[in-house]
Scaffold this active site. Structure first.
Site, PDB file in Angstrom:
ATOM      1  N   HIS A   1     -16.958  35.778 -45.898  1.00 46.01           N
ATOM      2  CA  HIS A   1     -16.726  37.232 -45.886  1.00 46.01           C
ATOM      3  C   HIS A   1     -15.403  37.491 -46.617  1.00 46.01           C
ATOM      4  O   HIS A   1     -14.335  37.263 -46.057  1.00 46.01           O
ATOM      5  CB  HIS A   1     -16.640  37.753 -44.451  1.00 46.01           C
ATOM      6  CG  HIS A   1     -16.489  39.242 -44.357  1.00 46.01           C
ATOM      7  ND1 HIS A   1     -17.165  39.996 -43.429  1.00 46.01           N
ATOM      8  CD2 HIS A   1     -15.744  40.134 -45.061  1.00 46.01           C
ATOM      9  CE1 HIS A   1     -16.843  41.271 -43.561  1.00 46.01           C
ATOM     10  NE2 HIS A   1     -15.962  41.366 -44.558  1.00 46.01           N
TER      11      HIS A   1
ATOM     12  N   LEU B   1     -12.600  41.117 -52.729  1.00 44.63           N
ATOM     13  CA  LEU B   1     -11.829  40.822 -53.936  1.00 44.63           C
ATOM     14  C   LEU B   1     -11.412  42.083 -54.685  1.00 44.63           C
ATOM     15  O   LEU B   1     -10.600  42.005 -55.596  1.00 44.63           O
ATOM     16  CB  LEU B   1     -12.640  39.926 -54.878  1.00 44.63           C
ATOM     17  CG  LEU B   1     -12.824  38.475 -54.437  1.00 44.63           C
ATOM     18  CD1 LEU B   1     -13.737  37.742 -55.403  1.00 44.63           C
ATOM     19  CD2 LEU B   1     -11.482  37.751 -54.329  1.00 44.63           C
TER      20      LEU B   1
ATOM     21  N   ASN C   1     -18.323  46.662 -51.198  1.00 41.09           N
ATOM     22  CA  ASN C   1     -17.848  48.032 -50.981  1.00 41.09           C
ATOM     23  C   ASN C   1     -16.780  48.436 -51.993  1.00 41.09           C
ATOM     24  O   ASN C   1     -15.655  48.812 -51.652  1.00 41.09           O
ATOM     25  CB  ASN C   1     -17.340  48.231 -49.546  1.00 41.09           C
ATOM     26  CG  ASN C   1     -16.213  47.290 -49.159  1.00 41.09           C
ATOM     27  OD1 ASN C   1     -16.115  46.176 -49.674  1.00 41.09           O
ATOM     28  ND2 ASN C   1     -15.365  47.727 -48.241  1.00 41.09           N
TER      29      ASN C   1
ATOM     30  N   LYS D   1     -25.519  43.810 -47.237  1.00 41.22           N
ATOM     31  CA  LYS D   1     -24.509  44.243 -46.267  1.00 41.22           C
ATOM     32  C   LYS D   1     -24.821  45.632 -45.715  1.00 41.22           C
ATOM     33  O   LYS D   1     -25.017  46.589 -46.469  1.00 41.22           O
ATOM     34  CB  LYS D   1     -23.115  44.259 -46.921  1.00 41.22           C
ATOM     35  CG  LYS D   1     -21.964  44.675 -45.993  1.00 41.22           C
ATOM     36  CD  LYS D   1     -21.800  43.693 -44.837  1.00 41.22           C
ATOM     37  CE  LYS D   1     -20.667  44.099 -43.900  1.00 41.22           C
ATOM     38  NZ  LYS D   1     -19.343  43.705 -44.402  1.00 41.22           N
TER      39      LYS D   1
ATOM     40  N   HIS E   1     -21.645  45.076 -40.465  1.00 47.62           N
ATOM     41  CA  HIS E   1     -20.373  45.503 -39.896  1.00 47.62           C
ATOM     42  C   HIS E   1     -20.732  46.116 -38.553  1.00 47.62           C
ATOM     43  O   HIS E   1     -21.254  47.239 -38.479  1.00 47.62           O
ATOM     44  CB  HIS E   1     -19.683  46.524 -40.799  1.00 47.62           C
ATOM     45  CG  HIS E   1     -18.372  47.007 -40.270  1.00 47.62           C
ATOM     46  ND1 HIS E   1     -17.167  46.680 -40.863  1.00 47.62           N
ATOM     47  CD2 HIS E   1     -18.056  47.777 -39.188  1.00 47.62           C
ATOM     48  CE1 HIS E   1     -16.173  47.240 -40.166  1.00 47.62           C
ATOM     49  NE2 HIS E   1     -16.697  47.911 -39.147  1.00 47.62           N
TER      50      HIS E   1
ATOM     51  N   HIS F   1     -17.270  39.370 -38.791  1.00 48.40           N
ATOM     52  CA  HIS F   1     -15.969  39.578 -38.141  1.00 48.40           C
ATOM     53  C   HIS F   1     -16.113  39.986 -36.674  1.00 48.40           C
ATOM     54  O   HIS F   1     -15.673  41.060 -36.255  1.00 48.40           O
ATOM     55  CB  HIS F   1     -15.084  40.557 -38.905  1.00 48.40           C
ATOM     56  CG  HIS F   1     -15.761  41.815 -39.397  1.00 48.40           C
ATOM     57  ND1 HIS F   1     -16.583  42.600 -38.623  1.00 48.40           N
ATOM     58  CD2 HIS F   1     -15.721  42.424 -40.607  1.00 48.40           C
ATOM     59  CE1 HIS F   1     -17.007  43.623 -39.312  1.00 48.40           C
ATOM     60  NE2 HIS F   1     -16.491  43.543 -40.528  1.00 48.40           N
TER      61      HIS F   1
ATOM     62  N   LEU G   1     -10.129  46.754 -39.557  1.00 45.80           N
ATOM     63  CA  LEU G   1     -11.356  47.195 -38.902  1.00 45.80           C
ATOM     64  C   LEU G   1     -12.413  46.109 -39.054  1.00 45.80           C
ATOM     65  O   LEU G   1     -12.635  45.645 -40.178  1.00 45.80           O
ATOM     66  CB  LEU G   1     -11.857  48.519 -39.501  1.00 45.80           C
ATOM     67  CG  LEU G   1     -11.042  49.755 -39.131  1.00 45.80           C
ATOM     68  CD1 LEU G   1     -11.526  50.968 -39.929  1.00 45.80           C
ATOM     69  CD2 LEU G   1     -11.118  50.049 -37.635  1.00 45.80           C
TER      70      LEU G   1
ATOM     71  N   ASP H   1     -12.594  37.846 -44.048  1.00 43.49           N
ATOM     72  CA  ASP H   1     -12.450  39.295 -44.217  1.00 43.49           C
ATOM     73  C   ASP H   1     -11.089  39.609 -44.832  1.00 43.49           C
ATOM     74  O   ASP H   1     -10.484  40.652 -44.556  1.00 43.49           O
ATOM     75  CB  ASP H   1     -12.623  40.041 -42.885  1.00 43.49           C
ATOM     76  CG  ASP H   1     -12.816  41.550 -43.067  1.00 43.49           C
ATOM     77  OD1 ASP H   1     -13.145  41.959 -44.197  1.00 43.49           O
ATOM     78  OD2 ASP H   1     -12.641  42.303 -42.098  1.00 43.49           O
TER      79      ASP H   1
ATOM     80  N   HIS I   1      -4.852  45.385 -49.797  1.00 42.54           N
ATOM     81  CA  HIS I   1      -4.490  46.758 -50.155  1.00 42.54           C
ATOM     82  C   HIS I   1      -3.042  46.717 -50.633  1.00 42.54           C
ATOM     83  O   HIS I   1      -2.217  45.985 -50.062  1.00 42.54           O
ATOM     84  CB  HIS I   1      -4.574  47.698 -48.958  1.00 42.54           C
ATOM     85  CG  HIS I   1      -5.955  47.934 -48.445  1.00 42.54           C
ATOM     86  ND1 HIS I   1      -6.845  48.784 -49.056  1.00 42.54           N
ATOM     87  CD2 HIS I   1      -6.601  47.434 -47.365  1.00 42.54           C
ATOM     88  CE1 HIS I   1      -7.980  48.809 -48.374  1.00 42.54           C
ATOM     89  NE2 HIS I   1      -7.857  47.988 -47.347  1.00 42.54           N
TER      90      HIS I   1
ATOM     91  N   ALA J   1      -7.239  50.153 -43.668  1.00 39.56           N
ATOM     92  CA  ALA J   1      -7.541  49.019 -42.795  1.00 39.56           C
ATOM     93  C   ALA J   1      -7.775  47.777 -43.650  1.00 39.56           C
ATOM     94  O   ALA J   1      -8.539  47.810 -44.604  1.00 39.56           O
ATOM     95  CB  ALA J   1      -8.775  49.311 -41.954  1.00 39.56           C
TER      96      ALA J   1
END
Length: 345
Positions: A13, A16, A41, A99, A136, A174, A219, A247, A251, A263
């Protein structure tokens, strides 16, 4: 034990991102991991086979010279996903999983699923062709406390879905609660869970006690200490239904250290030394290889890696940078708040 050699690990998980961020963070994964399941995402999300193929090419171009890292691509499930396109992507070997993001659950999830019934035909097609679903696992009902959203997701969405479509292979990504761990352990087939590095180390006090610390906000959010201990027990147990999915989610600092911070926790750089620390604390270093290198490939039907990794325990703590620099801006590295003596040789 001061040295440990294991099969080269995988990350099941990984975020990138794209562009300058992708170029900046990818070498931190390729330095240690042979493969990773890449989250879809982006903005816009990776919805079609063409999207996945183009994104994969950008990742391959960004690999450091000499790297053999293999990105395992996923598609972002929407209520308008084309089942034939999805099946063709799977048949060609381009896509490893799909996903499911409940709409609004996390970063860049606005295009996610609002009504599970609307994607049932797609899920049925996935079950028939053996394409795994990664979820998720949180509801987004505003009436549900954020710390309860995983448990409620199991009750309202996951359990009914599995009763309705038991042949669908599902990865609960996760996992953050004892509820999730117990639910996976109660299943006899077609359910597994990935566990992050940071959820093995922090509980919710890390975010809130002594001041709001945005670089520990992710999250699903970190939970009570009882849940963290349940995750550690599961990860270090040797149970093949649990494996590493970092995960790792970069950021830039400006989007974390603000009035409405993003998050995500970036752990790609120091995950393996941190896991060695955790497994040593639990008296389970001999099970680290299963968690990082064996259980995931078995679940996804892939061969284990032929290469190896050696971790060494040093007398003095290993120094890791507080931040990494990317073309998109600085990214803060996860700080476990304890000295780390393990390092990758």
């Amino acid at each position: 034990m001061t040295e440990l050699t294991i099969r080269r690990p995988d990350d099941w998980h990984l975020h990138l991102r794209d562009g300058a961020m992708l170029e900046g963070v990818l070498p931190h994964t390729t330095a240690h991991f042979a493969r990773a399941i890449i989250m879809p995402n982006l903005v816009p999300p990776v919805v079609t086979a063409a999207d996945a193929r183009a994104y994969r090419e950008r990742i391959l171009v960004a690999r450091p010279e000499g790297s053999d890292f293999e990105p395992l691509m996923t598609l972002y499930l929407t209520e308008t996903t084309d089942a034939d396109d999805l099946a063709d992507a799977h048949a060609s070997g381009l896509v490893t999983a799909v996903k499911l993001y409940p709409a609004g659950a996390t970063t860049n999830s606005a295009s996610g699923v609002r009504d599970i019934d609307k994607v049932m035909p797609i899920l049925e097609r996935m079950a028939s062709i053996g394409l795994p679903l990664c979820v998720h696992g949180e509801v987004t009902d505003p009436a549900i406390d954020i710390f309860d959203r995983e448990a409620v997701f199991i009750e309202r969405v996951l359990a009914p879905l599995r009763a309705r479509l038991p042949e669908l292979k599902i990865t609960m990504e996760h996992v953050t609660t004892k509820d999730g761990v117990d639910y996976i352990k109660s299943s006899s087939s077609n359910l597994a869970g990935s566990i992050t590095t940071h959820h093995l180390i922090i509980n919710r006090n890390a975010i809130l006690a002594g001041g709001i610390r945005p670089h520990y906000y992710c999250l699903p959010v970190a939970k009570r200490e009882t849940h963290r201990l349940a995750l550690r027990a599961a990860a270090t147990s040797g149970d093949a239904r649990f494996f590493l999915g970092t995960d790792s989610a970069p950021h830039v600092d400006a989007t974390k250290e603000c009035g409405c911070g993003c998050a995500g926790i970036f752990t790609a750089t120091n995950t393996m030394p941190l896991l060695a620390h955790v497994f040593e604390e639990e008296g389970a270093l001999h099970r680290l290889e299963a968690f990082t290198s064996l259980n995931g490939p078995a679940w996804y039907g892939l061969p284990v890696n032929t290469g190896t990794m050696t971790l060494s325990k040093r007398a003095e703590p290993v120094a890791y940078p507080a931040k990494i620099e990317t073309g998109a801006g600085p990214v803060t590295l996860f700080d476990p708040m304890f000295p780390v003596h393990w390092d990758v040789v």
